[in-house]
Design a protein around this motif. Structure first.
Motif, PDB file in Angstrom:
ATOM      1  N   SER A 184       0.931  -1.307   0.021  1.00 14.18           N
ATOM      2  CA  SER A 184       0.080   0.112   0.140  1.00 14.18           C
ATOM      3  C   SER A 184       0.973   1.289  -0.080  1.00 14.18           C
ATOM      4  O   SER A 184       0.782   2.172   0.774  1.00 14.18           O
ATOM      5  N   MET A 185       1.784   1.307  -0.917  1.00 17.63           N
ATOM      6  CA  MET A 185       2.728   2.600  -0.932  1.00 17.63           C
ATOM      7  C   MET A 185       2.234   3.560  -1.858  1.00 17.63           C
ATOM      8  O   MET A 185       2.428   4.777  -1.327  1.00 17.63           O
ATOM      9  N   SER A 186       1.921   3.450  -3.011  1.00 16.40           N
ATOM     10  CA  SER A 186       1.476   4.545  -3.972  1.00 16.40           C
ATOM     11  C   SER A 186       0.696   5.387  -3.527  1.00 16.40           C
ATOM     12  O   SER A 186       0.619   6.622  -3.684  1.00 16.40           O
ATOM     13  N   VAL A 187      -0.481   4.897  -2.620  1.00 21.90           N
ATOM     14  CA  VAL A 187      -1.457   5.841  -2.011  1.00 21.90           C
ATOM     15  C   VAL A 187      -0.768   7.059  -1.259  1.00 21.90           C
ATOM     16  O   VAL A 187      -1.657   7.857  -0.993  1.00 21.90           O
TER      17      VAL A 187
ATOM     18  N   TYR B 244       2.225  -7.180  -2.495  1.00 23.85           N
ATOM     19  CA  TYR B 244       1.571  -6.222  -3.286  1.00 23.85           C
ATOM     20  C   TYR B 244       0.037  -5.614  -2.990  1.00 23.85           C
ATOM     21  O   TYR B 244      -0.922  -6.512  -2.663  1.00 23.85           O
ATOM     22  N   SER B 245       0.034  -4.518  -2.824  1.00 31.27           N
ATOM     23  CA  SER B 245      -1.414  -4.041  -2.521  1.00 31.27           C
ATOM     24  C   SER B 245      -1.541  -2.391  -3.197  1.00 31.27           C
ATOM     25  O   SER B 245      -0.721  -1.581  -2.776  1.00 31.27           O
TER      26      SER B 245
ATOM     27  N   GLU C 170       1.720   1.429  -8.137  1.00 32.74           N
ATOM     28  CA  GLU C 170       2.370   0.544  -7.217  1.00 32.74           C
ATOM     29  C   GLU C 170       3.451  -0.213  -7.605  1.00 32.74           C
ATOM     30  O   GLU C 170       4.587  -0.337  -6.599  1.00 32.74           O
ATOM     31  N   LEU C 171       3.618  -0.931  -8.835  1.00 39.69           N
ATOM     32  CA  LEU C 171       4.894  -1.392  -9.126  1.00 39.69           C
ATOM     33  C   LEU C 171       5.935  -0.554  -9.199  1.00 39.69           C
ATOM     34  O   LEU C 171       6.980  -0.923  -8.587  1.00 39.69           O
TER      35      LEU C 171
ATOM     36  N   PHE D 251       5.816 -10.000  -6.823  1.00 34.96           N
ATOM     37  CA  PHE D 251       4.734  -9.416  -5.627  1.00 34.96           C
ATOM     38  C   PHE D 251       3.403  -9.477  -6.200  1.00 34.96           C
ATOM     39  O   PHE D 251       2.491  -9.585  -5.219  1.00 34.96           O
ATOM     40  N   ALA D 252       3.366  -8.863  -7.525  1.00 37.10           N
ATOM     41  CA  ALA D 252       1.937  -8.370  -7.688  1.00 37.10           C
ATOM     42  C   ALA D 252       1.411  -9.641  -8.740  1.00 37.10           C
ATOM     43  O   ALA D 252       0.304  -9.331  -9.465  1.00 37.10           O
TER      44      ALA D 252
END
Ligand SMILES: [Zn+2]
Length: 437
Positions: free
Chosen positions: A269-272, A336-337, A354-355, A371-372
C-alpha cells in the motif's frame, strides 16, 4: 492478435516471457494455449505447431496479468471519489478498467454498500453475469469499525463512513462477522485506527471476537493499521493480514519477529501515500480512459499540495520506504497492494503506480512483478494464475517494452489476454470516449 481462441490451440511465438517467479525470463519463447490454459512453454524451437494458430509476439515482452488483493471499488468517477458515484454500473465499469490495464483479479476490502458487491461477485461466480471483460472479483463485503462515541468521528475511510458496520461491543462484532460469513465473503476487513485521535478505535476484545469468528468460517481477517501499537493489537487478535505497514515510528524487533514467525501478510500500500508527482498523468495510457478535464482536476489537486502526498507527509513516506526495506530484509511476507479507488488511485492505473513505488523502495522490477502476480495470487488462495507456467490460466499482459529496463513499461500495453482470449481494448476505449463526451 484479434482471434478468439478459447477452443482451438494458439501458439504465441517469438516472445520474451517474464514468468512471474521473481527471476526467470525466457527469450524467444513459445507459449501454447488451449481451452484458456497454458499447455506449453518453451524456448524456441517449439517443436510441432501444426494445427495451432500462430501469433508472433516479436519485440514484445509478456508477463502475467496483475492480481490486486486490496482496493475500494465503485467510489471513483473521473477525478471524484464520492459515495454518490457508488453504483452497480460504476463497479462494473471499474472491473472493465482493471481488465483494460491488465489486472485480471481484484479484491475490494470492506467498503461494499447494500451488498451490491457480493451480488456482482455471486453472479460472476455462477456465470449469470456473462461479461468476459470484467476482472475476477473478490469482496470482503462491508468491513467493521468502532461505533463512534459522543464527539468522536468514525474510524472508517472518509468515502465509506456509512458503508461499514459500526461495532457497539465485542459480541456485536462477532455477530456481524457471522452474518458476513453467511454471505460467503472472501475476507473480513476491520479498521483499528483512531485517525490521529479523532475517531473511536476498536477495542482489543472486539478485534479478537471479529478475527476468531472469521477463522471459525475459514475466512482470512485483514486489519487496517498505521501504528506499531495497532499492528500488535491486530496480531494479538490473530489477524492474517495487515493492510498497511506501520509508518512512523517504524516496526520494532518484537513486531518483526512476530510477523515472521506467524507468516502474517503485510500489504505494501505505498503509492497511495507517495509524493504527489504529476508526470504520470501525461502518460498516454491515462488519456486513453480518462477525460482531459478529470486529468487536469487531478493535476491541480496534486500541485496544490506542493509535492507533499495527498495523504500524510513526504517525511512519513520516506520512513515507509525504510520500513519496507527493513521488513523485506527480515523476511516478512510483504504482499503487493495498490489500495485502489481513492484520492489519485485510479482503477487500473494505481496498480501500475504501485509497481513503480515498489521499485523505488528497492525491489528489482522482476521482484516487484512477482509481488503483484504470484504472491498476491497465493494470498487469495488462487492456484490457477499468477505465473506463466503450464497448467495456469493463459492470462498474459503483452507489453511493447521491457519492464526490466523501466518498470513504467508495464503501462505500455500492446494486448491483454485473459484465458487465452485477446481482450478487445479498442472497443472498451471507444466506450469510454463516448461516455466522456
Ligand atoms: Zn484500503
Amino acid at each position: 492478435m484479434n482471434k478468439d481462441n478459447r477452443t482451438g490451440a494458439t501458439a504465441f511465438t517469438d516472445a520474451r516471457v517474464i514468468v512471474g517467479d521473481g527471476t526467470t525470463v525466457l527469450d524467444d519463447a513459445v507459449i501454447t494455449v488451449q481451452n484458456g490454459c497454458i499447455t506449453g512453454l518453451s524456448q524456441a524451437p517449439a517443436g510441432d505447431l501444426t494445427g495451432a494458430t500462430v501469433v508472433s509476439l516479436r519485440g514484445k515482452t509478456v508477463m502475467p496479468t496483475l492480481v490486486n488483493p486490496h482496493g475500494h471499488i465503485g467510489y471513483m468517477r473521473g477525478a471524484a471519489c464520492d459515495p454518490g458515484c457508488y453504483s452497480r454500473e460504476n463497479i462494473l465499469d471499474h472491473l472493465r478498467r482493471f481488465v483494460y490495464y491488465g489486472i485480471s483479479t481484484f479484491q475490494c476490502l470492506g467498503t461494499d454498500r447494500n451488498g451490491i458487491e457480493i451480488a456482482i461477485r455471486d453472479e460472476q461466480r455462477s456465470g449469470t453475469l456473462d461479461d468476459p471483460d470484467l476482472a475476477t472479483f473478490f469482496t470482503a463485503g462491508s468491513g467493521l469499525v468502532a461505533a463512534p462515541g459522543p464527539g468522536q468521528a468514525s474510524g472508517a475511510p472518509f468515502f465509506a463512513v456509512d458503508a461499514v458496520h459500526q461495532v457497539t461491543d465485542p459480541a456485536d462484532g462477532r455477530a456481524f462477522v457471522r452474518e458476513l460469513a453467511g454471505r460467503k465473503v472472501d475476507a473480513v476487513k476491520f479498521w483499528i485506527d483512531d485517525r490521529g485521535g479523532a475517531a473511536a478505535k476498536l477495542s482489543p476484545e472486539a478485534c479478537r471476537e471479529i478475527v476468531d469468528e472469521a477463522h471459525q468460517h475459514g475466512i482470512q481477517a485483514a486489519a487496517h493499521i498505521y501504528t506499531v501499537e495497532d499492528a500488535k493489537v491486530a496480531l494479538d487478535a490473530g489477524a492474517d493480514i495487515l493492510a498497511h505497514m506501520p509508518r512512523s515510528p517504524g516496526p520494532d524487533q518484537e513486531l518483526i519477529e512476530r510477523l515472521v514467525e506467524r507468516d502474517t501478510a503485510v500489504f505494501t500500500s505505498m503509492s497511495v501515500q507517495g509524493p504527489t508527482r504529476t508526470e504520470w498523468l501525461d502518460d498516454p495510457a491515462v488519456r486513453e480512459t480518462l477525460p482531459a478535464t478529470a486529468i487536469e482536476e487531478l493535476r491541480g489537486r496534486m500541485q496544490a499540495r506542493g509535492g507533499e502526498p495527498l495523504f500524510d507527509t513526504g517525511e512519513t513516506y520516506r520512513r515507509l520506504q525504510e520500513n519496507f526495506a527493513t521488513l523485506h530484509q527480515a523476511g516478512v511476507r510483504l504482499v503487493y497492494s495498490a489500495d485502489t479507488g481513492l484520492l489519485a488511485q485510479l482503477p487500473g492505473l494505481a496498480e501500475h503506480r504501485e509497481l513503480e513505488a515498489l521499485v523505488e523502495a528497492g525491489l528489482s522490477p522482476l521482484e516487484a512483478i512477482e509481488f503483484a502476480t504470484r504472491r498476491s495470487s497465493h494470498l487469495l488462495g488462487l492456484t490457477d494464475r499468477g505465473t506463466i507456467e503450464v497448467g495456469k490460466r493463459a492470462d498474459l499482459l503483452v507489453l511493447d517494452a521491457d519492464p526490466r529496463a523501466d518498470i513504467t513499461n508495464t503501462r505500455r500495453i500492446a494486448d491483454v489476454v485473459l484465458e487465452g482470449r485477446v481482450v478487445d481494448r479498442e472497443r472498451l476505449r471507444r466506450q469510454w470516449r463516448t461516455d466522456g463526451e
